[in-house]
Design a protein around this motif. Structure first.
Motif, PDB file in Angstrom:
ATOM      1  N   ARG A 138       0.816  -1.223   0.000  1.00 18.10           N
ATOM      2  CA  ARG A 138       0.000   0.000   0.000  1.00 18.10           C
ATOM      3  C   ARG A 138       0.843   1.264   0.000  1.00 18.10           C
ATOM      4  O   ARG A 138       0.353   2.339  -0.286  1.00 18.10           O
ATOM      5  CB  ARG A 138      -0.932   0.005   1.208  1.00 18.10           C
ATOM      6  N   ASP A 139       2.134   1.157   0.296  1.00 22.33           N
ATOM      7  CA  ASP A 139       3.021   2.319   0.319  1.00 22.33           C
ATOM      8  C   ASP A 139       3.747   2.553  -1.003  1.00 22.33           C
ATOM      9  O   ASP A 139       4.542   3.485  -1.101  1.00 22.33           O
ATOM     10  CB  ASP A 139       4.050   2.168   1.438  1.00 22.33           C
ATOM     11  N   VAL A 140       3.479   1.729  -2.010  1.00 24.58           N
ATOM     12  CA  VAL A 140       4.097   1.931  -3.328  1.00 24.58           C
ATOM     13  C   VAL A 140       3.579   3.259  -3.882  1.00 24.58           C
ATOM     14  O   VAL A 140       2.382   3.523  -3.863  1.00 24.58           O
ATOM     15  CB  VAL A 140       3.752   0.767  -4.289  1.00 24.58           C
ATOM     16  N   PRO A 141       4.473   4.149  -4.357  1.00 26.11           N
ATOM     17  CA  PRO A 141       4.036   5.463  -4.849  1.00 26.11           C
ATOM     18  C   PRO A 141       3.015   5.359  -5.988  1.00 26.11           C
ATOM     19  O   PRO A 141       3.051   4.420  -6.786  1.00 26.11           O
ATOM     20  CB  PRO A 141       5.327   6.105  -5.351  1.00 26.11           C
ATOM     21  N   GLU A 142       2.147   6.345  -6.061  1.00 25.97           N
ATOM     22  CA  GLU A 142       1.086   6.354  -7.070  1.00 25.97           C
ATOM     23  C   GLU A 142       1.621   6.422  -8.493  1.00 25.97           C
ATOM     24  O   GLU A 142       0.914   6.039  -9.426  1.00 25.97           O
ATOM     25  CB  GLU A 142       0.146   7.520  -6.814  1.00 25.97           C
ATOM     26  N   ARG A 143       2.853   6.889  -8.668  1.00 25.91           N
ATOM     27  CA  ARG A 143       3.401   6.969 -10.034  1.00 25.91           C
ATOM     28  C   ARG A 143       3.524   5.594 -10.684  1.00 25.91           C
ATOM     29  O   ARG A 143       3.690   5.474 -11.889  1.00 25.91           O
ATOM     30  CB  ARG A 143       4.739   7.693 -10.035  1.00 25.91           C
ATOM     31  N   TYR A 144       3.478   4.518  -9.877  1.00 25.64           N
ATOM     32  CA  TYR A 144       3.525   3.154 -10.398  1.00 25.64           C
ATOM     33  C   TYR A 144       2.132   2.564 -10.567  1.00 25.64           C
ATOM     34  O   TYR A 144       1.994   1.376 -10.822  1.00 25.64           O
ATOM     35  CB  TYR A 144       4.359   2.264  -9.481  1.00 25.64           C
ATOM     36  N   GLY A 145       1.121   3.394 -10.424  1.00 22.42           N
ATOM     37  CA  GLY A 145      -0.255   2.935 -10.564  1.00 22.42           C
ATOM     38  C   GLY A 145      -0.814   2.527  -9.217  1.00 22.42           C
ATOM     39  O   GLY A 145      -0.156   2.656  -8.185  1.00 22.42           O
ATOM     40  N   PRO A 146      -2.050   2.025  -9.211  1.00 23.20           N
ATOM     41  CA  PRO A 146      -2.632   1.567  -7.949  1.00 23.20           C
ATOM     42  C   PRO A 146      -1.791   0.440  -7.364  1.00 23.20           C
ATOM     43  O   PRO A 146      -1.265  -0.394  -8.093  1.00 23.20           O
ATOM     44  CB  PRO A 146      -4.019   1.052  -8.342  1.00 23.20           C
ATOM     45  N   TRP A 147      -1.644   0.399  -6.048  1.00 23.43           N
ATOM     46  CA  TRP A 147      -0.773  -0.596  -5.418  1.00 23.43           C
ATOM     47  C   TRP A 147      -1.188  -2.016  -5.755  1.00 23.43           C
ATOM     48  O   TRP A 147      -0.362  -2.929  -5.745  1.00 23.43           O
ATOM     49  CB  TRP A 147      -0.715  -0.392  -3.905  1.00 23.43           C
ATOM     50  N   THR A 148      -2.451  -2.218  -6.079  1.00 21.24           N
ATOM     51  CA  THR A 148      -2.917  -3.575  -6.383  1.00 21.24           C
ATOM     52  C   THR A 148      -2.359  -4.101  -7.698  1.00 21.24           C
ATOM     53  O   THR A 148      -2.219  -5.310  -7.862  1.00 21.24           O
ATOM     54  CB  THR A 148      -4.450  -3.612  -6.432  1.00 21.24           C
ATOM     55  N   THR A 149      -2.009  -3.205  -8.622  1.00 26.54           N
ATOM     56  CA  THR A 149      -1.510  -3.664  -9.926  1.00 26.54           C
ATOM     57  C   THR A 149      -0.145  -4.335  -9.815  1.00 26.54           C
ATOM     58  O   THR A 149       0.009  -5.487 -10.238  1.00 26.54           O
ATOM     59  CB  THR A 149      -1.487  -2.501 -10.936  1.00 26.54           C
ATOM     60  N   PRO A 150       0.880  -3.691  -9.253  1.00 25.20           N
ATOM     61  CA  PRO A 150       2.162  -4.410  -9.119  1.00 25.20           C
ATOM     62  C   PRO A 150       2.047  -5.620  -8.187  1.00 25.20           C
ATOM     63  O   PRO A 150       2.684  -6.643  -8.411  1.00 25.20           O
ATOM     64  CB  PRO A 150       3.137  -3.370  -8.577  1.00 25.20           C
ATOM     65  N   HIS A 151       1.202  -5.504  -7.169  1.00 26.53           N
ATOM     66  CA  HIS A 151       1.015  -6.630  -6.247  1.00 26.53           C
ATOM     67  C   HIS A 151       0.445  -7.830  -6.983  1.00 26.53           C
ATOM     68  O   HIS A 151       0.930  -8.952  -6.840  1.00 26.53           O
ATOM     69  CB  HIS A 151       0.078  -6.213  -5.108  1.00 26.53           C
ATOM     70  N   THR A 152      -0.566  -7.614  -7.814  1.00 29.68           N
ATOM     71  CA  THR A 152      -1.194  -8.701  -8.561  1.00 29.68           C
ATOM     72  C   THR A 152      -0.219  -9.317  -9.556  1.00 29.68           C
ATOM     73  O   THR A 152      -0.177 -10.531  -9.731  1.00 29.68           O
ATOM     74  CB  THR A 152      -2.442  -8.196  -9.304  1.00 29.68           C
TER      75      THR A 152
END
Length: 75
Positions: free
Chosen positions: A21-35
């Motif tokens: 949840r702390d991944v910066p918004e510039r990488y998109g919603p945190w759920t996208t890299p997590h998924t």
């Protein structure tokens, strides 16, 4: 969302060790890299590096001179 930004988000997460949840918004919603990252961390893919690190790998490998032999610790 392009793949490069998602990959950069995953790398950022790995380097910092923070919560997804702390991944910066510039990488998109945190759920996208997590998924995208989750399928690569199944039990079977983690067991191979763990056994290699512990010296219990069962595959034979060639040494620097090209000779095949057992990898891992000597007995």
């Amino acid at each position: 969302m392009d793949d490069r930004r998602i990959l950069n988000g995953i790398v950022w997460w790995l380097r910092t060790g923070t919560a997804w949840r702390d991944v910066p918004e510039r990488y998109g919603p945190w759920t996208t890299p997590h998924t995208r990252f989750r399928p690569t961390t199944s039990t079977s893919t983690r067991s191979a590096p763990a056994s290699a690190a512990s010296g219990q790998e069962r595959h034979s490998r060639a040494d620097a001179h090209g000779r095949a032999g057992r990898s891992g610790r000597s007995r």
